[in-house]
Scaffold this active site. Structure first.
Site, mmCIF file in Angstrom:
data_model
loop_
_atom_site.group_PDB
_atom_site.id
_atom_site.type_symbol
_atom_site.label_atom_id
_atom_site.label_comp_id
_atom_site.label_asym_id
_atom_site.label_seq_id
_atom_site.Cartn_x
_atom_site.Cartn_y
_atom_site.Cartn_z
ATOM 1 N N LYS A 284 41.096 42.552 44.881
ATOM 2 C CA LYS A 284 41.681 41.213 44.916
ATOM 3 C C LYS A 284 41.236 40.450 46.158
ATOM 4 O O LYS A 284 40.929 39.250 46.088
ATOM 5 C CB LYS A 284 43.214 41.311 44.872
ATOM 6 C CG LYS A 284 43.768 41.752 43.531
ATOM 7 C CD LYS A 284 45.288 41.921 43.600
ATOM 8 C CE LYS A 284 45.850 42.444 42.285
ATOM 9 N NZ LYS A 284 47.315 42.675 42.368
ATOM 10 N N ILE A 286 38.483 40.869 47.823
ATOM 11 C CA ILE A 286 37.080 40.499 47.621
ATOM 12 C C ILE A 286 36.992 39.268 46.722
ATOM 13 O O ILE A 286 36.236 38.322 46.995
ATOM 14 C CB ILE A 286 36.299 41.681 47.021
ATOM 15 C CG1 ILE A 286 36.220 42.831 48.033
ATOM 16 C CG2 ILE A 286 34.893 41.251 46.597
ATOM 17 C CD1 ILE A 286 35.747 44.146 47.450
ATOM 18 N N ASN A 289 37.722 36.078 48.447
ATOM 19 C CA ASN A 289 36.691 35.665 49.416
ATOM 20 C C ASN A 289 35.363 35.312 48.764
ATOM 21 O O ASN A 289 34.373 35.084 49.467
ATOM 22 C CB ASN A 289 36.453 36.796 50.423
ATOM 23 C CG ASN A 289 37.610 36.997 51.370
ATOM 24 O OD1 ASN A 289 38.330 36.058 51.681
ATOM 25 N ND2 ASN A 289 37.798 38.226 51.829
ATOM 26 N N GLU A 302 36.123 55.052 42.779
ATOM 27 C CA GLU A 302 36.696 56.151 42.001
ATOM 28 C C GLU A 302 38.083 56.392 42.571
ATOM 29 O O GLU A 302 38.250 56.588 43.769
ATOM 30 C CB GLU A 302 35.809 57.396 42.118
ATOM 31 C CG GLU A 302 36.133 58.456 41.072
ATOM 32 C CD GLU A 302 37.085 59.506 41.597
ATOM 33 O OE1 GLU A 302 38.214 59.601 41.042
ATOM 34 O OE2 GLU A 302 36.727 60.210 42.543
ATOM 35 N N CYS A 339 41.349 64.386 42.432
ATOM 36 C CA CYS A 339 41.586 63.346 41.433
ATOM 37 C C CYS A 339 41.372 63.885 40.030
ATOM 38 O O CYS A 339 41.852 63.312 39.047
ATOM 39 C CB CYS A 339 40.682 62.142 41.695
ATOM 40 S SG CYS A 339 38.962 62.580 41.954
#
Length: 554
Positions: A284, A286, A289, A302, A339
């Site tokens: 968000k 990024i 901007n 990931e 993960c």
């Protein structure tokens, strides 16, 4: 020689044969076990170590420090590390952009030599030291440290070189008469921000290395719980010949480091492994901007998973026992702090008594204790935050009428952050421990009616937002094909009659979609593609006679 006259990034030399790093067994009495023990004992005697910020090759001791603790004994400090602030991040960016011009213009064979040498140094000189830092600082046992800090990081460095060489050899297949077409694989326009996790030293090493191999410069922000091992990896890269400024080592407060880097006009890519919530937050930022950037940033990430094992009713007793053993490993190796860890298992009613019997028998054999004591299969979880979060899930199961704790469940933080491997069974397919990522040694079982196999495959996909790994256990080929097709979109890494963890570089490129990430497949050519900007070149050799087309003549 000026940068403009140096060789562009094309492969001219054939690489040595690339293969997976051989695993050492560390059997009692073996030389490798002795060397590792010596490395651990030596490091324990030296702790706490001091880790600087490193910018442009300069070690900077800021005086603003934080601590990395030993999760097996949280009163012990593994290292005191200095933190970068916004002004140092800006300095790191400026220095990286200066280094970029020389680094990206180096011939491919000179860049690749750095990482091939790094792999050989890790395989030999640095193996036991970096493993010791991984065990003491991140709570891994010998085998998990060997897989991660030694073998997998060697594999990342070597196979990245192999895939890059193959990519550079891909050129346009056709050339019209009098022309020569070619492709140049350039680095991205700005710098890459690599944000790495605590749970894999290899991921810490790969996140900055993969973009750097392709000619990029990188700011590397390591996890606070893996600073020591990551710093040793950085020092190894320097010894291997990585020039100053190509990778800037910048531990520090996550929000300040990331906000400063992402707010810079030359930010060109995020290479991230970590939590889903943080990844979404960075995405968000990024997006907010986007108008200030020189180029559209590449976002490579990931994140989490809610990974499953599914047993098919066709299994015989041997197959059920195999599935139980694989579930023990998949759920509890490295305390479930992967993960890819198995967090939920679906068992047909007819097989449940047998599966439960084998699962509990094998669970009773698990030994748990400090990582430097070699006999333990399990160690501690990483820190206070993880301990409290995982304990909260177990507490929930112990008070939920639909859940029963079949084994484990005890939590002890008196010395280290130890949580027993915990097996839960739930009558509610949407209970919290079946839907939410736990990232700890907890697996929840759900029993389904044998005639509800297809519905259970659908349930697996609808239960969580993730799509990282999954494993399907079945006996006959028709069932395997059917299950594989029904489960097609549940996992980016899918395993048949094997556990849902343990992807090997060069064998199973790793990554998942949906909420689990961008599925760019670490350990493959497809990840490296994200860090290049291709220039297509057409050179004409023969002048034309006229600008008019033949069809224009009357």
């Amino acid at each position: 020689m000026s940068n403009a006259l140096q060789t562009p990034s094309l492969a001219h030399f054939k690489l040595p044969a690339i293969d997976n790093e051989p695993m050492k067994n560390y059997a009692p009495g073996s030389i490798e076990r002795q060397k590792l023990k010596e490395a651990i004992d030596s490091m324990r005697a030296e702790l706490p170590l001091e880790v600087p910020v490193v910018i442009n090759g300069e070690k900077i001791f800021t005086g603003t420090t934080a601590k990395q603790f030993n999760p097996s004994d949280h009163a012990k400090v593994v290292c005191n590390y200095h933190e970068a602030d916004a002004s140092l991040i800006k300095k790191a960016i400026d220095g990286a952009m200066v280094a970029k011009a020389r680094w990206e213009s180096l011939p491919f064979n000179d860049r690749v030599a750095v990482f091939l040498k790094a792999a050989d140094l890790l395989s030999s000189k640095y193996r036991y030291k970096i493993m010791a830092a991984t065990m003491l600082g991140q709570g891994k046992n010998i085998w998990q440290a060997e897989i991660d800090a030694a073998a997998e990081l060697c594999d990342f460095w070597r196979f990245n070189c192999k895939y890059a060489e193959e990519m550079y050899q891909i050129q346009p297949p056709k050339n019209a008469f009098g022309t020569w077409n070619r492709a140049e694989y350039r680095a991205l326009d700005g710098f890459v921000l690599a944000v790495s996790p605590f749970n894999f030293t290899a991921i810490g090493g790969n996140l900055p290395s993969a973009p750097a191999l392709m000619g990029n410069v990188v700011l590397w922000k390591p996890s606070p719980s893996a600073v020591l091992s990551n710093y040793l990896v950085y020092e190894l890269l320097v010894e291997a010949g990585l020039p100053p400024g190509v990778v800037q080592f910048v531990p520090g407060p996550a929000e300040e480091v990331c906000a400063t880097a992402i707010g810079h006009p030359e930010f060109s890519s995020l290479h991230y492994t970590g939590s889903t919530a943080v990844f979404r937050k960075l995405w968000k930022e990024i997006g907010n901007n986007i108008d200030k950037y020189t180029s559209y940033p590449r976002i490579v990430g990931e994140t989490g998973g809610k990974n499953y094992h599914l047993l098919h009713p066709s299994l015989d007793e041997q197959g059920v026992r195999h599935a139980a053993l694989q579930t023990i490993r998949g759920a509890f190796e490295f305390q479930g702090q992967k993960c890819s860890a198995c967090s939920r298992a679906y068992i047909p009613q007819s097989l449940y008594p047998t599966f439960r019997k084998y699962l509990l028998e094998e669970h009773a054999k698990i030994k748990q204790g400090p990582s430097h004591e070699f006999e333990h299969f399990m160690g501690p979880v990483i820190n206070r935050f993880a301990f409290d979060k995982i304990k909260g899930f177990i507490d929930h199961a112990q008070t939920d009428d639909n859940c029963q704790v079949l084994a484990g469940g005890k939590c002890d933080d008196s010395v280290g952050y130890f949580i027993e491997p915990t097996i839960i069974i739930s009558k509610d397919a949407m209970t919290k421990t079946l839907t939410d990522e736990i990232f700890g040694p907890v697996v929840t079982l759900y029993v389904y009616e044998d005639n509800q196999f297809e519905q259970t495959c659908k349930l697996i996909q609808e239960t969580t937002e993730y799509g990282l790994t999954g494993a399907f256990f079945a006996r006959d080929r028709e069932s395997i094909v059917k299950g594989s097709n029904l489960l097609r979109h549940t996992a980016g890494n899918f395993y048949i009659n094997d556990k849902c963890t343990g992807a090997v570089v060069g064998q199973q490129p790793f990554g998942g979609g949906r909420a689990s990430g961008t599925n760019d497949k670490a350990g493959s050519w497809s990840l490296l593609v994200r860090f290049i900007s291709t220039r297509t070149i057409k050179e004409n050799f023969v002048p034309i006679d006229d600008f008019i087309y033949p069809s224009n003549f009357a």
